[in-house]
Design a protein around this motif. Structure first.
Motif, PDB file in Angstrom:
ATOM      1  N   LEU A  58      44.158 -23.629  -9.056  1.00  0.00           N
ATOM      2  CA  LEU A  58      43.994 -24.968  -9.622  1.00  0.00           C
ATOM      3  C   LEU A  58      44.362 -26.048  -8.603  1.00  0.00           C
ATOM      4  O   LEU A  58      43.655 -27.055  -8.465  1.00  0.00           O
ATOM      5  CB  LEU A  58      44.859 -25.087 -10.872  1.00  0.00           C
ATOM      6  CG  LEU A  58      44.625 -26.247 -11.802  1.00  0.00           C
ATOM      7  CD1 LEU A  58      43.183 -26.303 -12.266  1.00  0.00           C
ATOM      8  CD2 LEU A  58      45.562 -26.141 -12.998  1.00  0.00           C
ATOM      9  N   LYS A  59      45.438 -25.832  -7.863  1.00  0.00           N
ATOM     10  CA  LYS A  59      45.829 -26.783  -6.820  1.00  0.00           C
ATOM     11  C   LYS A  59      44.735 -26.921  -5.764  1.00  0.00           C
ATOM     12  O   LYS A  59      44.453 -28.024  -5.289  1.00  0.00           O
ATOM     13  CB  LYS A  59      47.140 -26.346  -6.154  1.00  0.00           C
ATOM     14  CG  LYS A  59      48.364 -26.542  -7.011  1.00  0.00           C
ATOM     15  CD  LYS A  59      49.603 -26.029  -6.279  1.00  0.00           C
ATOM     16  CE  LYS A  59      50.830 -26.063  -7.141  1.00  0.00           C
ATOM     17  NZ  LYS A  59      52.003 -25.489  -6.456  1.00  0.00           N
ATOM     18  N   ASP A  60      44.122 -25.796  -5.383  1.00  0.00           N
ATOM     19  CA  ASP A  60      43.049 -25.829  -4.389  1.00  0.00           C
ATOM     20  C   ASP A  60      41.814 -26.561  -4.922  1.00  0.00           C
ATOM     21  O   ASP A  60      41.149 -27.284  -4.179  1.00  0.00           O
ATOM     22  CB  ASP A  60      42.672 -24.416  -3.944  1.00  0.00           C
ATOM     23  CG  ASP A  60      43.722 -23.795  -3.037  1.00  0.00           C
ATOM     24  OD1 ASP A  60      44.608 -24.525  -2.542  1.00  0.00           O
ATOM     25  OD2 ASP A  60      43.654 -22.569  -2.824  1.00  0.00           O
ATOM     26  N   ILE A  61      41.519 -26.396  -6.199  1.00  0.00           N
ATOM     27  CA  ILE A  61      40.394 -27.131  -6.800  1.00  0.00           C
ATOM     28  C   ILE A  61      40.697 -28.623  -6.789  1.00  0.00           C
ATOM     29  O   ILE A  61      39.862 -29.440  -6.395  1.00  0.00           O
ATOM     30  CB  ILE A  61      40.109 -26.634  -8.238  1.00  0.00           C
ATOM     31  CG1 ILE A  61      39.576 -25.206  -8.216  1.00  0.00           C
ATOM     32  CG2 ILE A  61      39.130 -27.568  -8.955  1.00  0.00           C
ATOM     33  CD1 ILE A  61      39.497 -24.547  -9.585  1.00  0.00           C
ATOM     34  N   GLU A  62      41.905 -28.979  -7.218  1.00  0.00           N
ATOM     35  CA  GLU A  62      42.294 -30.391  -7.271  1.00  0.00           C
ATOM     36  C   GLU A  62      42.353 -31.024  -5.889  1.00  0.00           C
ATOM     37  O   GLU A  62      42.086 -32.211  -5.728  1.00  0.00           O
ATOM     38  CB  GLU A  62      43.628 -30.537  -8.000  1.00  0.00           C
ATOM     39  CG  GLU A  62      43.515 -30.234  -9.486  1.00  0.00           C
ATOM     40  CD  GLU A  62      44.859 -30.159 -10.195  1.00  0.00           C
ATOM     41  OE1 GLU A  62      45.910 -30.031  -9.510  1.00  0.00           O
ATOM     42  OE2 GLU A  62      44.847 -30.202 -11.442  1.00  0.00           O
ATOM     43  N   ALA A  63      42.682 -30.231  -4.876  1.00  0.00           N
ATOM     44  CA  ALA A  63      42.756 -30.749  -3.501  1.00  0.00           C
ATOM     45  C   ALA A  63      41.382 -30.786  -2.831  1.00  0.00           C
ATOM     46  O   ALA A  63      41.252 -31.270  -1.709  1.00  0.00           O
ATOM     47  CB  ALA A  63      43.717 -29.894  -2.675  1.00  0.00           C
ATOM     48  N   GLY A  64      40.371 -30.247  -3.498  1.00  0.00           N
ATOM     49  CA  GLY A  64      39.030 -30.240  -2.935  1.00  0.00           C
ATOM     50  C   GLY A  64      38.754 -29.086  -1.985  1.00  0.00           C
ATOM     51  O   GLY A  64      37.703 -29.048  -1.357  1.00  0.00           O
ATOM     52  N   LYS A  65      39.683 -28.144  -1.886  1.00  0.00           N
ATOM     53  CA  LYS A  65      39.477 -26.986  -1.015  1.00  0.00           C
ATOM     54  C   LYS A  65      38.472 -26.011  -1.621  1.00  0.00           C
ATOM     55  O   LYS A  65      37.832 -25.248  -0.909  1.00  0.00           O
ATOM     56  CB  LYS A  65      40.802 -26.262  -0.763  1.00  0.00           C
ATOM     57  CG  LYS A  65      41.805 -27.084   0.014  1.00  0.00           C
ATOM     58  CD  LYS A  65      43.112 -26.325   0.163  1.00  0.00           C
ATOM     59  CE  LYS A  65      44.151 -27.168   0.864  1.00  0.00           C
ATOM     60  NZ  LYS A  65      45.452 -26.470   0.918  1.00  0.00           N
ATOM     61  N   VAL A  91      39.797 -22.535 -15.333  1.00  0.00           N
ATOM     62  CA  VAL A  91      41.072 -22.058 -14.782  1.00  0.00           C
ATOM     63  C   VAL A  91      42.236 -22.481 -15.675  1.00  0.00           C
ATOM     64  O   VAL A  91      43.160 -21.690 -15.911  1.00  0.00           O
ATOM     65  CB  VAL A  91      41.264 -22.552 -13.328  1.00  0.00           C
ATOM     66  CG1 VAL A  91      42.641 -22.202 -12.813  1.00  0.00           C
ATOM     67  CG2 VAL A  91      40.190 -21.954 -12.423  1.00  0.00           C
ATOM     68  N   VAL A  92      42.181 -23.680 -16.224  1.00  0.00           N
ATOM     69  CA  VAL A  92      43.258 -24.161 -17.102  1.00  0.00           C
ATOM     70  C   VAL A  92      43.366 -23.295 -18.355  1.00  0.00           C
ATOM     71  O   VAL A  92      44.460 -22.874 -18.736  1.00  0.00           O
ATOM     72  CB  VAL A  92      43.049 -25.651 -17.465  1.00  0.00           C
ATOM     73  CG1 VAL A  92      43.973 -26.081 -18.599  1.00  0.00           C
ATOM     74  CG2 VAL A  92      43.275 -26.527 -16.242  1.00  0.00           C
ATOM     75  N   VAL A  93      42.230 -22.986 -19.008  1.00  0.00           N
ATOM     76  CA  VAL A  93      42.304 -22.187 -20.235  1.00  0.00           C
ATOM     77  C   VAL A  93      42.641 -20.726 -19.936  1.00  0.00           C
ATOM     78  O   VAL A  93      43.360 -20.091 -20.715  1.00  0.00           O
ATOM     79  CB  VAL A  93      41.027 -22.285 -21.108  1.00  0.00           C
ATOM     80  CG1 VAL A  93      40.832 -23.699 -21.615  1.00  0.00           C
ATOM     81  CG2 VAL A  93      39.809 -21.770 -20.411  1.00  0.00           C
ATOM     82  N   VAL A  94      42.159 -20.208 -18.828  1.00  0.00           N
ATOM     83  CA  VAL A  94      42.480 -18.821 -18.469  1.00  0.00           C
ATOM     84  C   VAL A  94      43.975 -18.703 -18.154  1.00  0.00           C
ATOM     85  O   VAL A  94      44.636 -17.758 -18.594  1.00  0.00           O
ATOM     86  CB  VAL A  94      41.613 -18.334 -17.290  1.00  0.00           C
ATOM     87  CG1 VAL A  94      42.114 -16.998 -16.756  1.00  0.00           C
ATOM     88  CG2 VAL A  94      40.158 -18.217 -17.718  1.00  0.00           C
ATOM     89  N   ARG A  95      44.506 -19.681 -17.443  1.00  0.00           N
ATOM     90  CA  ARG A  95      45.941 -19.650 -17.122  1.00  0.00           C
ATOM     91  C   ARG A  95      46.788 -19.717 -18.395  1.00  0.00           C
ATOM     92  O   ARG A  95      47.774 -18.997 -18.538  1.00  0.00           O
ATOM     93  CB  ARG A  95      46.299 -20.801 -16.179  1.00  0.00           C
ATOM     94  CG  ARG A  95      47.760 -20.792 -15.756  1.00  0.00           C
ATOM     95  CD  ARG A  95      48.081 -21.910 -14.819  1.00  0.00           C
ATOM     96  NE  ARG A  95      47.888 -23.191 -15.471  1.00  0.00           N
ATOM     97  CZ  ARG A  95      48.211 -24.359 -14.940  1.00  0.00           C
ATOM     98  NH1 ARG A  95      48.726 -24.407 -13.729  1.00  0.00           N
ATOM     99  NH2 ARG A  95      48.013 -25.483 -15.579  1.00  0.00           N
TER     100      ARG A  95
END
Length: 128
Positions: A58-65, A91-95
């Motif tokens: 999720l952090k990588d998605i939010e950072a644009g990676k 990713v949010v619902v799976v987590r």
């Protein structure tokens, strides 16, 4: 299945995943027969690691990676996501689901530890 759709794996990668799942299933089945308490605890710890992995994802998605692509239809259908949902939503619902599984398995292990029967023991209403 959702992440297999996202990753677009090749046939040999899917075969490897299926082989590992077969080995894990058989090992887990034997482990559960020997000690349900230990088996539930192991799954709970695996779920904790999954939560950590999804948090990093999720952090990588939010950072644009990682590109926040549209959610695959299988994920929208299974998780009942709104039309236009994205990979981040998945990713949010799976987590969150993994967190629930972690809690349920820790609870089940605790019930076995107390030498109670799981089918006769109900989780508290606020237990998540």
């Amino acid at each position: 299945m959702t992440f297999m759709e996202v990753a677009k794996q090749r046939w040999y990668e899917r075969t490897l995943v299926l082989a590992v799942q077969r080995v894990f299933f058989n090992t887990y089945f034997l482990g559960y027969l020997l000690s349900p308490k230990l088996a539930h605890r192991v799954v709970a710890y695996l779920e904790e690691e999954a939560i950590h992995s999804y948090t990093e994802y999720l952090k990588d998605i939010e950072a644009g990676k990682i590109e926040n692509v549209p959610a695959p239809p299988i994920a929208i259908d299974y998780w009942r996501l709104p039309t236009g949902a994205t990979l981040k939503d998945v990713v949010v619902v799976v987590r969150a689901n993994e967190a629930h599984h972690r809690d349920v398995n820790h609870f089940a292990s605790d019930v076995h530890f107390q030498r109670m029967d799981l089918k006769d023991t109900h989780a508290p209403l606020d237990y998540h």
